[in-house]
Design a protein around this motif. Sequence first.
Motif, PDB file in Angstrom:
ATOM      1  N   ILE A   1       0.833  -1.209   0.000  1.00  0.00           N
ATOM      2  CA  ILE A   1       0.000   0.000   0.000  1.00  0.00           C
ATOM      3  C   ILE A   1       0.867   1.259   0.000  1.00  0.00           C
ATOM      4  O   ILE A   1       0.502   2.277  -0.606  1.00  0.00           O
ATOM      5  N   GLY A   2       2.035   1.182   0.645  1.00  0.00           N
ATOM      6  CA  GLY A   2       2.912   2.350   0.682  1.00  0.00           C
ATOM      7  C   GLY A   2       3.501   2.639  -0.688  1.00  0.00           C
ATOM      8  O   GLY A   2       3.534   3.793  -1.153  1.00  0.00           O
ATOM      9  N   ALA A   3       3.966   1.585  -1.364  1.00  0.00           N
ATOM     10  CA  ALA A   3       4.543   1.778  -2.696  1.00  0.00           C
ATOM     11  C   ALA A   3       3.456   2.258  -3.667  1.00  0.00           C
ATOM     12  O   ALA A   3       3.688   3.140  -4.499  1.00  0.00           O
ATOM     13  N   ILE A   4       2.281   1.667  -3.544  1.00  0.00           N
ATOM     14  CA  ILE A   4       1.178   2.071  -4.424  1.00  0.00           C
ATOM     15  C   ILE A   4       0.834   3.545  -4.181  1.00  0.00           C
ATOM     16  O   ILE A   4       0.625   4.322  -5.121  1.00  0.00           O
ATOM     17  N   THR A   5       0.793   3.928  -2.907  1.00  0.00           N
ATOM     18  CA  THR A   5       0.468   5.311  -2.565  1.00  0.00           C
ATOM     19  C   THR A   5       1.515   6.263  -3.136  1.00  0.00           C
ATOM     20  O   THR A   5       1.198   7.293  -3.742  1.00  0.00           O
ATOM     21  N   TRP A   6       2.786   5.897  -2.981  1.00  0.00           N
ATOM     22  CA  TRP A   6       3.838   6.777  -3.506  1.00  0.00           C
ATOM     23  C   TRP A   6       3.710   6.903  -5.031  1.00  0.00           C
ATOM     24  O   TRP A   6       3.779   8.013  -5.572  1.00  0.00           O
TER      25      TRP A   6
END
Lengths: 420, 420, 420
Positions: free
Chosen positions: A186-191
Amino acid sequence: MIQHRISLETFEVPTGTPVFDWTVPKEWNVRDAYIKGPDGKKVVDFQECNLHLLNYSAPIRATMPLSALKNHLFTIPEKPDWIPYRTSYYKEDWGFCLSHNQMLALEDGSYEVCIDSTLEEGHLTYGECYLPGRSTDEVLFSCHTCHPSLANDNLSGLAVTTFLAQFLSERGLHYSYRILFVPGTIGAITWLARNREAVGRIRHGLVLTCLGDKGPFHYKKSRQGDAEIDRVAAHVLLHYGGSREILEFSPYGYDERQYCSPGFNLQVGCLMRSVWGSFPEYHTSADDLSFIQPPHLAESLRICVAIVDVLEENRRYRNLNPYCEPQLGRRGLYGSTGGEGIESEVNARLWVLNLSDGEHSLLDIAERSGLSFSAIKCAAQILCESNLLEMMPEEGNRDKCKPRAHGRSPARALIERYPR
Amino acid sequence: MIQHRISLETFEVPTGTPVFDWTVPKEWNVRDAYIKGPDGKKVVDFQECNLHLLNYSAPIRATMPLSALKNHLFTIPEKPDWIPYRTSYYKEDWGFCLSHNQMLALEDGSYEVCIDSTLEEGHLTYGECYLPGRSTDEVLFSCHTCHPSLANDNLSGLAVTTFLAQFLSERGLHYSYRILFVPGTIGAITWLARNREAVGRIRHGLVLTCLGDKGPFHYKKSRQGDAEIDRVAAHVLLHYGGSREILEFSPYGYDERQYCSPGFNLQVGCLMRSVWGSFPEYHTSADDLSFIQPPHLAESLRICVAIVDVLEENRRYRNLNPYCEPQLGRRGLYGSTGGEGIESEVNARLWVLNLSDGEHSLLDIAERSGLSFSAIKCAAQILCESNLLEMMPEEGNRDKCKPRAHGRSPARALIERYPR
Amino acid sequence: MIQHRISLETFEVPTGTPVFDWTVPKEWNVRDAYIKGPDGKKVVDFQECNLHLLNYSAPIRATMPLSALKNHLFTIPEKPDWIPYRTSYYKEDWGFCLSHNQMLALEDGSYEVCIDSTLEEGHLTYGECYLPGRSTDEVLFSCHTCHPSLANDNLSGLAVTTFLAQFLSERGLHYSYRILFVPGTIGAITWLARNREAVGRIRHGLVLTCLGDKGPFHYKKSRQGDAEIDRVAAHVLLHYGGSREILEFSPYGYDERQYCSPGFNLQVGCLMRSVWGSFPEYHTSADDLSFIQPPHLAESLRICVAIVDVLEENRRYRNLNPYCEPQLGRRGLYGSTGGEGIESEVNARLWVLNLSDGEHSLLDIAERSGLSFSAIKCAAQILCESNLLEMMPEEGNRDKCKPRAHGRSPARALIERYPR
């Protein structure tokens, strides 16, 4: 702690923010969690080890018999002393993780369960360190921050990435570097969702994880499979010596899954020592500080630095005397008494001169000659100083890592698809 | 001696002539050279063996103690009876080469040194034999002439090249052949500098050296690595039988270094039996006439002739009945009683018919079928006589050996760079 | 018998019809044939076994001594009990085939030879079954019908092809299927000559033969060598398990010789179990019904059906959420409790999502992932149902099997060459 070492900007993205097919979830906070036995004593206590709580557990306060409780207990029967690490991010649930021996010792009776957690509107947090270089083209390093108390499969990546960023901030840089500390998936997707222009500038990248154990290095290729980063990592590991393995890309693993999704198709690989899932300590309490060792972390950092060195210096040059060999002897670049073999320095110079036709990069030359990149780079430098070689202008070097003919421009496609 | 056999033109290029990055050096001539011992007797005598003198030694007349003399003596301790061959072309020096045992026998005392040589304005000499063929496209053969008294690493190349030129002058030729006898390095550079138009016509080439010893054949590929000459040489050696090795290109070796420098990038490989530096006799007095044998030289010549045969005949053809097989039986080209295997002649005809679509050369067909080029060539000839096949016009055959898309035109680039 | 099972149209092509370089030959019919010994008894009788007669034997009635007769007798000394199968299609001759033991038992004396055959104007007969699909692009299956009484090298191909056609006629079809039952060589040539437009629609094809013995499967590649049918057959045989071999194309064999002649260059391979000529029973009376077994025929049919399944379903898809992974969990397509390995179904879904960029076919994905086509196809179907994937329009799929850039359009070239 990381901000004490490098200039890290943190970002807070509100719950509910749409990020591609996903939504930033509620924020989970835990004040306390325990199980009390029939005698009122705590038999499992979050304060002792935060792995005891199934991650993202919903709050609960209840009393139940052991038989009912057992449906919410997770253990590893094969490793009866270890506590498993379990999550339930995307399905609302609750549970406790404990050692198998601990569970076997539980006696029948009534148990009090308390999970004093909150699952509420909040934020997703990630950190970003940007180090500008002479070029706006970027190199990405990314590590995950979401596995509590795990040493190899979390902390080792954070540590090596932090020291690498510190190292990079202390030297002149050709590329600009973007270094991400994000919750997995989710963090990579958000970035990616929030940085669509930056994505288009990423030329190379590495996901860093599992870098503290004593296992041999593993490099997992990018989806493209023949990207410059793939060749650089393989070259560095080959010349570093020791056992190592190059793995083909697969769409399961760490955040290379996101960076290499087909819409982005970034030239991003993954560097590990032991591969996730292949060591018994993986996702258990045994992946603790004793499992990772400073020399292994340092060696991992050295490999990262060596990869950066090649990326930074891998250019194309042009032989200024392309017709026949130039006379190295009168420039002091050649032994003058024939009859013996030539030394490896001269050999490197001859290779650089022979292949520097504006089409071969130094890495191409290193690969074809079998010599190390550093030997080839050193030869190129000496030949430049002797005015026998010159670096190609930047344009001649850009297409060295341009997307292949049949690829799309990820930045353009992305912007067209998700206009602001 | 060579001119007794072939029509060889010799060229004299004056000292001081600039040739690319080099300059034609002074001419070295030796009248006499010796060392006299304390008793006045000659202990080393150039008249006995011209290897005794460090090649390109400056003149000197001096008397000195043994300890001073030893700085100018070269031996091979591991082979105490052999005299080394040493040169000092590009650094002014003087010295003597002798057997290690000879040196050990020298007693303390005063030694008289005499090198009655001249290093003066003069000429570089090379020989060239041009054999015109029907096409102006050229095949280059090049051997070096600069190692005095060495048999395998000099004379064997001269001998095989001479006999090959004689053979070529007695047959009809498709290509024109240019056959060079040049001093290594400076000779090839000088020829290239003086023959810029001819260079642009060279389609294939071979450097010939070390062809008289009993070792297995070695073919070193051109810089391009997949040039027609590379495939032809590999095919011929494969079908010749016996052990042989194909070596990748490297920028060190003989004059392929110059022909394959990036500005030229000619399709020139190097044919050897034992590889320079890999046999102990290399660059010593033991590389003498006993080290090379007529059968080995003859076998080398046969390989060269076989390579020429393939180059001469390797064309593309067009099947004139490309839809289904033509009926070979009624033309007497097929056995008419089925039931057994087919003979290899019929097999070769079927391969030629099947792949002669104007895109596959006879060598392509030989490689794919596993049959020898001569079997394929023979099949093509019979099929042409039966009007089932025709040779493609010359244009359709020229691009068979054209520079690859990403290559430059060496002739044009050269002429633009060095206008007359 | 075949027409009882499938809708087979038969064609009669008159003797003398020109078909490319060939001519439809006279029709051969046999009423009777025998050899009577000195005692007037039949020693060889066509009525007992039609292999006894050299195929295409001209009529004869004559009496001759054994010594003269022997010039017209064919046996297999190494297999003294077997009768060979021999033909003399294109050279007028006569003869008898018999077991070697039978021949050894013949006593000296006068023999009466009778071949009551006719070689007259007539027809070549072939059968064709056309099964229309949604696309006019065609898949070709071809088997030969010309070897009398041979089981593996004739009947097995007829049987498997018939059952395959029956199977195809009972299911919905993407491609149209053209299934040929033709005499070897002349039959295929005749069909090609008479069906020039249809030829241009053939996208894939297989010659089916020798499919009833117990040998391992052999797939012989098309002339192109990397055609879709080549990859499909290799994939199916790999995942079917058991031993199998992939053979390179050669211009000798069955009717792939005609389909892969350079003017057509069709994507047609050949599927066999044991390869012609490699088993001793080949072209003898021992290639009888006991040599082929129903389970082997059924397994061959299953392989053919599996190949059809892949051809029918091998399309390109487009990931509708190409930026990062879509959230499989909320669609029930992913396990929600992390920590263990992923199941193979999820793995297949991730591969399909990752590579479905409009450029990779399902077969590409199966090959790269190492998973079976059926697993990949199943994943694609579920993802389509979840609106995460869509099939590319037909145009985006056509070039999946288009002739390569350097190929010709066989239909156009053929029509231009042989205008009606």
